[in-house]
Motif scaffolding. Structure first.
Motif, PDB file in Angstrom:
ATOM      1  N   LEU A  24       0.817  -1.205   0.000  1.00  0.00           N
ATOM      2  CA  LEU A  24       0.000   0.000   0.000  1.00  0.00           C
ATOM      3  C   LEU A  24       0.854   1.260   0.000  1.00  0.00           C
ATOM      4  O   LEU A  24       0.580   2.217  -0.736  1.00  0.00           O
ATOM      5  N   GLU A  25       1.912   1.274   0.770  1.00  0.00           N
ATOM      6  CA  GLU A  25       2.738   2.473   0.884  1.00  0.00           C
ATOM      7  C   GLU A  25       3.532   2.764  -0.390  1.00  0.00           C
ATOM      8  O   GLU A  25       4.020   3.884  -0.567  1.00  0.00           O
ATOM      9  N   ARG A  27       2.258   2.349  -3.563  1.00  0.00           N
ATOM     10  CA  ARG A  27       1.382   2.751  -4.659  1.00  0.00           C
ATOM     11  C   ARG A  27       1.347   4.279  -4.744  1.00  0.00           C
ATOM     12  O   ARG A  27       1.323   4.969  -3.728  1.00  0.00           O
ATOM     13  N   SER A  30      -0.912   6.477  -2.574  1.00  0.00           N
ATOM     14  CA  SER A  30      -0.500   6.488  -1.172  1.00  0.00           C
ATOM     15  C   SER A  30       0.667   7.426  -0.941  1.00  0.00           C
ATOM     16  O   SER A  30       0.758   8.084   0.105  1.00  0.00           O
ATOM     17  N   GLN A  33      -0.735  10.836  -0.848  1.00  0.00           N
ATOM     18  CA  GLN A  33      -1.393  11.023   0.440  1.00  0.00           C
ATOM     19  C   GLN A  33      -0.390  11.343   1.542  1.00  0.00           C
ATOM     20  O   GLN A  33      -0.590  12.274   2.333  1.00  0.00           O
ATOM     21  N   ARG A 193       6.492   4.663  -6.901  1.00  0.00           N
ATOM     22  CA  ARG A 193       6.678   5.732  -5.922  1.00  0.00           C
ATOM     23  C   ARG A 193       7.113   7.030  -6.592  1.00  0.00           C
ATOM     24  O   ARG A 193       6.704   8.130  -6.171  1.00  0.00           O
TER      25      ARG A 193
END
Length: 215
Positions: A24-25, A27, A30, A33, A193
């Motif tokens: 999740l981190e 993507r 994310s 966010q 990322r």
């Protein structure tokens, strides 16, 4: 709180070409966010195989981005900014394989956003051109995306012109990310990322511009 909707395909979903799904981190939504903090809600709406506005019947989900968009937007309204990262799957030869058609599909998404009856002002739009398809020795992906190495290079200039014509924001993900040779289409975690890191200041600036215009 501001709301940002990320509407895309497997690059937004976080498809891992080595198998499974990126953490999740890793993507890109994310990453955006994390950079923008708790004052912004970033919603990831990624679907593997999603096109801009064209049908494909080989999956259990509806991959036509134009048909699903009104429902997704109404689900999350009010929205301050929508980010479209689509176009790669439009390059499949059985979809159309034509970047001009992808531009027309993207234009249809813009029209949907701006004409829908939300009860709130329509959100801003940021068009992100996907990374260019690369060479791969993966026989299945080479067949699935035959011709995409050449045709996908035209997506960024076409999307940039569309953004200028329609008053949308634009970012070329190929400026910061490259596809993996494992399949020529998807991204490793590092390049996923990178897209989020590059988009974060663009998103922040667009949200600040909208806030200033309201004032």
């Amino acid at each position: 709180m501001k709301t940002v909707l990320c509407y895309g395909d497997s690059l937004t979903w976080g498809f891992n070409p080595e198998g499974g799904r990126h953490s999740l981190e890793d993507r890109w939504p994310s990453v955006v966010q994390a950079a923008l903090g708790s004052s912004v809600q970033v919603i990831a709406e990624g679907l593997n195989g999603r096109t801009t506005a064209f049908d494909e019947y080989v999956a259990g989900a509806d991959r036509n981005g134009a048909r699903i968009l009104p429902t997704v937007v109404m689900t999350h309204t009010p929205i301050d900014l929508i980010i479209f990262l689509l176009g790669t799957n439009d390059m499949k030869p059985w979809i159309h394989g034509n970047p001009v058609a992808a531009k027309q599909g993207m234009q249809r998404l813009i029209e949907i956003v701006r004409s829908h009856d939300y009860g709130w002002p329509p959100p801003q739009i940021l068009i992100v051109a996907p990374p260019v398809a690369g060479h791969t020795e993966n026989a299945e992906y080479r067949a699935m995306f035959a011709g995409a190495e050449a045709s996908s290079k035209h997506l960024a200039p076409l999307f940039a012109a569309l953004a200028a014509e329609t008053g949308c924001g634009f970012f070329d993900a190929a400026a910061v990310a490259t596809t993996t040779p494992l399949d020529g289409i998807h991204l490793d975690a590092k390049n996923t990322r990178k897209i989020g890191e590059a988009l974060a200041p663009v998103v922040r600036a667009m949200l600040e511009t909208k806030e200033t215009s309201r004032g």
